[in-house]
Design a protein around this motif. Structure first.
Motif, PDB file in Angstrom:
ATOM      1  N   CYS A  99       0.854  -1.180   0.000  1.00  0.00           N
ATOM      2  CA  CYS A  99       0.000   0.000   0.000  1.00  0.00           C
ATOM      3  C   CYS A  99       0.892   1.233   0.000  1.00  0.00           C
ATOM      4  O   CYS A  99       1.780   1.358   0.841  1.00  0.00           O
ATOM      5  CB  CYS A  99      -0.894   0.003   1.243  1.00  0.00           C
ATOM      6  N   GLN A 129      -0.029   4.185   0.581  1.00  0.00           N
ATOM      7  CA  GLN A 129      -0.531   5.119   1.581  1.00  0.00           C
ATOM      8  C   GLN A 129       0.040   4.817   2.978  1.00  0.00           C
ATOM      9  O   GLN A 129       0.601   5.671   3.618  1.00  0.00           O
ATOM     10  CB  GLN A 129      -2.060   5.011   1.626  1.00  0.00           C
ATOM     11  N   PHE A 185       1.263  -0.949   4.148  1.00  0.00           N
ATOM     12  CA  PHE A 185       0.821  -2.318   4.386  1.00  0.00           C
ATOM     13  C   PHE A 185       1.345  -3.245   3.290  1.00  0.00           C
ATOM     14  O   PHE A 185       1.265  -2.927   2.110  1.00  0.00           O
ATOM     15  CB  PHE A 185      -0.714  -2.379   4.428  1.00  0.00           C
ATOM     16  N   CYS A 188      -6.461  -1.512   0.064  1.00  0.00           N
ATOM     17  CA  CYS A 188      -5.751  -1.868   1.292  1.00  0.00           C
ATOM     18  C   CYS A 188      -6.747  -2.206   2.401  1.00  0.00           C
ATOM     19  O   CYS A 188      -7.668  -1.438   2.652  1.00  0.00           O
ATOM     20  CB  CYS A 188      -4.874  -0.697   1.719  1.00  0.00           C
ATOM     21  N   CYS A 215      -6.078   0.723   5.463  1.00  0.00           N
ATOM     22  CA  CYS A 215      -6.455   2.136   5.349  1.00  0.00           C
ATOM     23  C   CYS A 215      -7.426   2.396   4.200  1.00  0.00           C
ATOM     24  O   CYS A 215      -7.814   3.531   3.974  1.00  0.00           O
ATOM     25  CB  CYS A 215      -5.212   3.010   5.189  1.00  0.00           C
TER      26      CYS A 215
HETATM   27 ZN   LIG Z   1      -2.957   1.136   3.373  1.00  0.00          ZN
END
Ligand SMILES: [Zn+2]
Length: 95
Positions: free
Chosen positions: A58, A60, A63, A77, A80
């Protein structure tokens, strides 16, 4: 004789790590076809070689999608809910 597509995939993955999308683009076939080829390739190259997958991540929250059984990129994800996921790469390595 022209080399089979699976043979080409094996050669490419022995040289460089590639994404599923990258393979599909190079071979000009749909992702589904490459996925199917990879399943066969994993079996046919064992035990001398194995398909090593670098998991998607991920972008962001960082992950990491470990323990994937599919070759495709996850769409979102679980942590999030971001949809910015990097493509995982794969490579054939001598076992
Ligand atoms: Zn994420």
């Amino acid at each position: 004789m022209e080399q089979s597509r699976r043979g080409q995939i094996i050669d490419m993955l022995k040289q460089d790590p590639l994404t599923l999308k990258g393979l599909a683009k190079l071979l000009e076939v749909p992702l589904k076809v490459v996925e199917d080829d990879l399943r066969h390739i994993e079996k046919s190259v064992a035990p001398a070689f194995k398909l090593r997958q670098m998991p998607p991540e991920c972008e962001q929250c960082g992950f990491v999608f470990r323990h994937r059984t599919r070759y495709t990129r996850p769409s979102r994800c679980p942590k999030c809910k971001s949809e910015h996921i990097s493509d995982g790469t794969m490579q054939l390595v001598a076992d």
